[in-house]
Scaffold this active site. Structure first.
Site, PDB file in Angstrom:
ATOM      1  N   ASN A   9       0.882  -1.405  -0.092  1.00 31.91           N
ATOM      2  CA  ASN A   9      -0.072   0.145   0.147  1.00 31.91           C
ATOM      3  C   ASN A   9       0.799   1.192  -0.021  1.00 31.91           C
ATOM      4  O   ASN A   9       0.329   2.476   0.269  1.00 31.91           O
ATOM      5  CB  ASN A   9      -0.969  -0.078   1.353  1.00 31.91           C
ATOM      6  CG  ASN A   9      -1.914  -1.128   1.159  1.00 31.91           C
ATOM      7  OD1 ASN A   9      -2.820  -1.076   0.107  1.00 31.91           O
ATOM      8  ND2 ASN A   9      -2.055  -1.894   2.165  1.00 31.91           N
ATOM      9  N   ASP A  69       9.510  -6.315   2.659  1.00 32.67           N
ATOM     10  CA  ASP A  69       9.340  -5.686   3.759  1.00 32.67           C
ATOM     11  C   ASP A  69      10.696  -4.805   4.002  1.00 32.67           C
ATOM     12  O   ASP A  69      11.773  -5.706   3.757  1.00 32.67           O
ATOM     13  CB  ASP A  69       9.094  -6.534   4.986  1.00 32.67           C
ATOM     14  CG  ASP A  69       8.608  -5.869   6.206  1.00 32.67           C
ATOM     15  OD1 ASP A  69       7.519  -5.171   5.976  1.00 32.67           O
ATOM     16  OD2 ASP A  69       8.974  -6.028   7.315  1.00 32.67           O
TER      17      ASP A  69
HETATM   18  P1  ITT Z   1       3.662  -1.999   2.661  1.00 33.05           P
HETATM   19  O1  ITT Z   1       3.801  -2.838   4.086  1.00 33.05           O
HETATM   20  O2  ITT Z   1       2.311  -1.788   2.231  1.00 33.05           O
HETATM   21  O3  ITT Z   1       4.463  -2.527   1.592  1.00 33.05           O
HETATM   22  P2  ITT Z   1       4.911   0.003   4.532  1.00 33.05           P
HETATM   23  O4  ITT Z   1       5.383   1.417   4.522  1.00 33.05           O
HETATM   24  O5  ITT Z   1       4.056  -0.489   5.746  1.00 33.05           O
HETATM   25  O6  ITT Z   1       4.388  -0.348   3.105  1.00 33.05           O
HETATM   26  P3  ITT Z   1       7.267  -1.688   5.624  1.00 33.05           P
HETATM   27  O7  ITT Z   1       6.296  -2.454   6.236  1.00 33.05           O
HETATM   28  O8  ITT Z   1       8.201  -2.514   4.675  1.00 33.05           O
HETATM   29  O9  ITT Z   1       6.304  -0.611   4.303  1.00 33.05           O
HETATM   30  O10 ITT Z   1       7.791  -0.436   6.437  1.00 33.05           O
HETATM   31  C1  ITT Z   1       9.132   0.067   6.083  1.00 33.05           C
HETATM   32  C2  ITT Z   1       9.345   1.245   6.903  1.00 33.05           C
HETATM   33  O11 ITT Z   1      10.627   1.427   6.647  1.00 33.05           O
HETATM   34  C3  ITT Z   1       8.727   2.544   5.910  1.00 33.05           C
HETATM   35  O12 ITT Z   1       7.506   3.040   6.466  1.00 33.05           O
HETATM   36  C4  ITT Z   1      10.012   3.534   6.034  1.00 33.05           C
HETATM   37  O13 ITT Z   1       9.514   4.140   7.163  1.00 33.05           O
HETATM   38  C5  ITT Z   1      11.092   2.614   6.161  1.00 33.05           C
HETATM   39  N1  ITT Z   1      11.625   2.541   4.946  1.00 33.05           N
HETATM   40  C6  ITT Z   1      11.698   1.424   4.308  1.00 33.05           C
HETATM   41  N2  ITT Z   1      12.438   1.679   2.955  1.00 33.05           N
HETATM   42  C7  ITT Z   1      12.772   2.868   2.933  1.00 33.05           C
HETATM   43  C8  ITT Z   1      13.540   3.800   2.061  1.00 33.05           C
HETATM   44  O14 ITT Z   1      13.703   3.088   0.914  1.00 33.05           O
HETATM   45  N3  ITT Z   1      13.730   4.927   2.493  1.00 33.05           N
HETATM   46  C9  ITT Z   1      13.469   5.308   3.528  1.00 33.05           C
HETATM   47  N4  ITT Z   1      12.683   4.591   4.630  1.00 33.05           N
HETATM   48  C10 ITT Z   1      12.275   3.610   4.013  1.00 33.05           C
END
Ligand code: ITT
Length: 193
Positions: A9, A69
Protein backbone atom coordinates in the site's frame (compact mmCIF):
# COMPACT_ATOMS: atom_id res chain seq x y z
CA UNK A 1 4.12 -7.36 -20.78
CA UNK A 2 4.45 -9.94 -17.98
CA UNK A 3 2.95 -8.63 -14.75
CA UNK A 4 2.82 -9.53 -11.07
CA UNK A 5 0.69 -8.25 -8.18
CA UNK A 6 2.84 -6.17 -5.81
CA UNK A 7 1.39 -6.59 -2.31
CA UNK A 8 1.97 -3.07 -1.01
CA UNK A 9 0.00 0.00 0.00
CA UNK A 10 3.11 2.21 -0.13
CA UNK A 11 3.04 4.42 -3.24
CA UNK A 12 6.73 5.35 -2.82
CA UNK A 13 7.76 1.70 -3.11
CA UNK A 14 5.64 1.41 -6.27
CA UNK A 15 7.28 4.47 -7.86
CA UNK A 16 10.79 3.24 -7.04
CA UNK A 17 10.17 -0.26 -8.31
CA UNK A 18 8.49 0.94 -11.52
CA UNK A 19 11.48 3.21 -12.20
CA UNK A 20 13.90 0.34 -11.53
CA UNK A 21 11.99 -2.06 -13.78
CA UNK A 22 12.10 0.41 -16.65
CA UNK A 23 9.42 -1.52 -18.59
CA UNK A 24 11.03 -4.98 -18.22
CA UNK A 25 8.08 -6.17 -16.18
CA UNK A 26 4.65 -4.89 -15.12
CA UNK A 27 3.49 -4.58 -11.52
CA UNK A 28 -0.04 -4.19 -10.20
CA UNK A 29 -0.11 -2.61 -6.74
CA UNK A 30 -3.01 -3.44 -4.41
CA UNK A 31 -4.79 -0.14 -5.15
CA UNK A 32 -4.89 -1.03 -8.87
CA UNK A 33 -5.95 -4.62 -8.13
CA UNK A 34 -9.01 -3.27 -6.25
CA UNK A 35 -7.73 -4.54 -2.88
CA UNK A 36 -7.97 -2.02 -0.05
CA UNK A 37 -7.22 -4.27 2.91
CA UNK A 38 -4.53 -3.48 5.42
CA UNK A 39 -2.22 -6.49 5.60
CA UNK A 40 -0.99 -7.49 9.07
CA UNK A 41 2.74 -7.22 9.83
CA UNK A 42 2.86 -8.83 13.28
CA UNK A 43 6.35 -10.37 13.26
CA UNK A 44 9.81 -9.44 14.55
CA UNK A 45 11.69 -10.11 11.31
CA UNK A 46 11.52 -8.65 7.81
CA UNK A 47 11.46 -12.19 6.40
CA UNK A 48 8.34 -13.23 8.33
CA UNK A 49 6.51 -9.95 7.63
CA UNK A 50 7.27 -10.17 3.91
CA UNK A 51 5.91 -13.74 3.82
CA UNK A 52 2.83 -12.65 5.78
CA UNK A 53 2.06 -10.00 3.14
CA UNK A 54 2.70 -12.17 0.06
CA UNK A 55 0.79 -15.19 1.41
CA UNK A 56 -2.13 -12.98 2.52
CA UNK A 57 -2.52 -11.63 -1.02
CA UNK A 58 -1.92 -15.04 -2.60
CA UNK A 59 -4.72 -16.54 -0.45
CA UNK A 60 -7.00 -13.66 -1.46
CA UNK A 61 -6.32 -13.69 -5.22
CA UNK A 62 -4.84 -17.11 -6.05
CA UNK A 63 -2.39 -15.23 -8.28
CA UNK A 64 1.40 -14.98 -8.41
CA UNK A 65 2.50 -12.01 -6.36
CA UNK A 66 5.33 -10.50 -4.35
CA UNK A 67 5.72 -8.27 -1.33
CA UNK A 68 8.64 -6.62 0.35
CA UNK A 69 9.39 -5.64 3.92
CA UNK A 70 12.10 -3.07 4.56
CA UNK A 71 13.72 -1.56 7.59
CA UNK A 72 16.51 0.69 8.78
CA UNK A 73 19.02 -1.12 11.02
CA UNK A 74 21.22 1.12 13.17
CA UNK A 75 24.38 -0.46 14.61
CA UNK A 76 24.45 1.67 17.78
CA UNK A 77 20.80 0.72 18.47
CA UNK A 78 21.44 -3.03 18.08
CA UNK A 79 19.64 -3.11 14.72
CA UNK A 80 16.61 -1.00 15.74
CA UNK A 81 14.22 0.22 14.40
CA UNK A 82 14.48 -2.74 11.95
CA UNK A 83 11.13 -4.43 11.29
CA UNK A 84 9.46 -1.74 13.44
CA UNK A 85 10.71 1.09 11.20
CA UNK A 86 7.23 2.20 10.10
CA UNK A 87 5.93 2.24 13.70
CA UNK A 88 9.09 3.25 15.65
CA UNK A 89 7.51 6.26 17.41
CA UNK A 90 4.10 4.58 17.84
CA UNK A 91 1.46 2.63 15.92
CA UNK A 92 0.23 5.64 13.90
CA UNK A 93 3.49 7.63 13.86
CA UNK A 94 4.36 9.51 10.68
CA UNK A 95 7.84 9.73 9.12
CA UNK A 96 8.63 13.03 10.88
CA UNK A 97 7.88 11.53 14.31
CA UNK A 98 9.94 8.40 13.57
CA UNK A 99 12.89 10.55 12.45
CA UNK A 100 12.66 12.78 15.54
CA UNK A 101 12.67 9.75 17.82
CA UNK A 102 15.66 8.17 16.03
CA UNK A 103 17.71 11.38 16.10
CA UNK A 104 16.89 11.84 19.78
CA UNK A 105 18.02 8.27 20.59
CA UNK A 106 21.26 8.99 18.67
CA UNK A 107 21.99 12.53 19.86
CA UNK A 108 25.14 11.52 21.76
CA UNK A 109 26.09 8.60 19.53
CA UNK A 110 29.32 8.91 17.52
CA UNK A 111 28.96 5.62 15.61
CA UNK A 112 26.38 6.57 12.93
CA UNK A 113 26.66 3.33 10.86
CA UNK A 114 23.35 1.89 9.61
CA UNK A 115 21.87 0.01 6.71
CA UNK A 116 18.56 -0.28 4.92
CA UNK A 117 17.56 -3.87 4.28
CA UNK A 118 14.79 -5.16 2.00
CA UNK A 119 13.43 -8.69 1.89
CA UNK A 120 11.21 -9.57 -1.07
CA UNK A 121 8.88 -12.55 -0.77
CA UNK A 122 7.73 -13.89 -4.15
CA UNK A 123 4.99 -16.48 -4.48
CA UNK A 124 5.22 -18.15 -7.86
CA UNK A 125 3.03 -21.15 -8.70
CA UNK A 126 2.45 -21.79 -5.00
CA UNK A 127 6.15 -21.77 -3.97
CA UNK A 128 7.81 -18.99 -1.95
CA UNK A 129 11.19 -17.46 -2.95
CA UNK A 130 13.11 -14.72 -1.10
CA UNK A 131 15.49 -12.03 -2.31
CA UNK A 132 17.47 -9.63 -0.14
CA UNK A 133 19.05 -6.24 -0.78
CA UNK A 134 21.21 -4.22 1.62
CA UNK A 135 22.30 -0.58 1.40
CA UNK A 136 24.96 0.45 3.97
CA UNK A 137 25.41 4.06 5.00
CA UNK A 138 25.32 6.59 7.86
CA UNK A 139 22.70 8.50 9.83
CA UNK A 140 23.01 12.31 9.65
CA UNK A 141 22.73 14.60 12.71
CA UNK A 142 19.64 16.36 11.24
CA UNK A 143 17.17 15.88 8.34
CA UNK A 144 18.50 17.03 4.95
CA UNK A 145 16.45 17.19 1.73
CA UNK A 146 12.76 17.17 0.87
CA UNK A 147 12.30 14.16 -1.44
CA UNK A 148 11.80 10.43 -0.89
CA UNK A 149 9.93 8.94 2.06
CA UNK A 150 10.40 7.46 5.51
CA UNK A 151 13.96 7.86 6.81
CA UNK A 152 15.37 9.14 3.48
CA UNK A 153 16.20 12.64 4.91
CA UNK A 154 18.60 11.20 7.52
CA UNK A 155 20.38 8.48 5.51
CA UNK A 156 23.48 8.92 3.33
CA UNK A 157 24.36 5.72 1.44
CA UNK A 158 28.03 4.70 1.21
CA UNK A 159 29.59 6.23 -1.91
CA UNK A 160 27.29 9.31 -1.89
CA UNK A 161 27.68 12.71 -0.28
CA UNK A 162 24.00 13.54 0.20
CA UNK A 163 20.92 11.92 1.73
CA UNK A 164 18.42 9.85 -0.24
CA UNK A 165 16.00 12.77 0.20
CA UNK A 166 18.22 14.91 -2.04
CA UNK A 167 18.20 12.32 -4.83
CA UNK A 168 15.89 11.61 -7.75
CA UNK A 169 14.35 8.13 -7.84
CA UNK A 170 16.89 7.14 -10.50
CA UNK A 171 19.80 8.34 -8.35
CA UNK A 172 18.46 6.55 -5.26
CA UNK A 173 18.13 3.36 -7.30
CA UNK A 174 21.91 3.38 -7.92
CA UNK A 175 22.37 2.59 -4.22
CA UNK A 176 19.09 1.28 -2.93
CA UNK A 177 18.39 -1.87 -0.95
CA UNK A 178 15.03 -2.20 -2.73
CA UNK A 179 16.60 -2.03 -6.19
CA UNK A 180 19.24 -4.65 -5.27
CA UNK A 181 16.59 -7.09 -3.99
CA UNK A 182 14.46 -6.38 -7.07
CA UNK A 183 17.30 -7.11 -9.51
CA UNK A 184 17.81 -10.49 -7.83
CA UNK A 185 14.12 -11.30 -8.25
CA UNK A 186 14.12 -10.16 -11.89
CA UNK A 187 17.12 -12.35 -12.74
CA UNK A 188 15.27 -15.28 -11.17
CA UNK A 189 11.99 -14.50 -12.95
CA UNK A 190 13.43 -13.95 -16.40
CA UNK A 191 14.55 -17.58 -16.40
CA UNK A 192 11.09 -18.81 -15.48
CA UNK A 193 8.31 -16.66 -16.94
P1 ITT B 1 3.71 -1.97 2.79
O1 ITT B 1 3.82 -2.85 4.00
O2 ITT B 1 2.29 -1.70 2.37
O3 ITT B 1 4.56 -2.45 1.64
P2 ITT B 1 4.97 0.03 4.53
O4 ITT B 1 5.22 1.49 4.40
O5 ITT B 1 4.15 -0.44 5.71
O6 ITT B 1 4.32 -0.51 3.15
P3 ITT B 1 7.18 -1.54 5.53
O7 ITT B 1 6.28 -2.32 6.41
O8 ITT B 1 8.19 -2.27 4.71
O9 ITT B 1 6.36 -0.66 4.49
O10 ITT B 1 7.85 -0.43 6.45
C1 ITT B 1 9.02 0.09 6.06
C2 ITT B 1 9.26 1.39 6.74
O11 ITT B 1 10.68 1.53 6.74
C3 ITT B 1 8.72 2.54 5.91
O12 ITT B 1 7.45 2.97 6.35
C4 ITT B 1 9.80 3.59 6.11
O13 ITT B 1 9.58 4.25 7.33
C5 ITT B 1 11.07 2.77 6.22
N1 ITT B 1 11.69 2.57 4.90
C6 ITT B 1 11.71 1.45 4.12
N2 ITT B 1 12.35 1.65 2.99
C7 ITT B 1 12.77 2.93 3.01
C8 ITT B 1 13.46 3.73 2.10
O14 ITT B 1 13.84 3.29 0.90
N3 ITT B 1 13.70 4.99 2.45
C9 ITT B 1 13.33 5.48 3.64
N4 ITT B 1 12.63 4.79 4.55
C10 ITT B 1 12.35 3.52 4.24
Amino acid sequence: MKSLIFATNNIHKVLEIRAALDGRFGITPLSEAGIDQDIPEPHDTLEENALEKSSFIHRLTGKNCFSEDSGLEVDALSGAPGPRSARYAGESADAGENIRKLLQEMKDVADRRARFRTVISLILDGMEYRFEGVCPGVITMAPEGQGGFGYDPIFIPDGADQTFAHMSTQQKNKYSHRKKALERMITFLLDRL
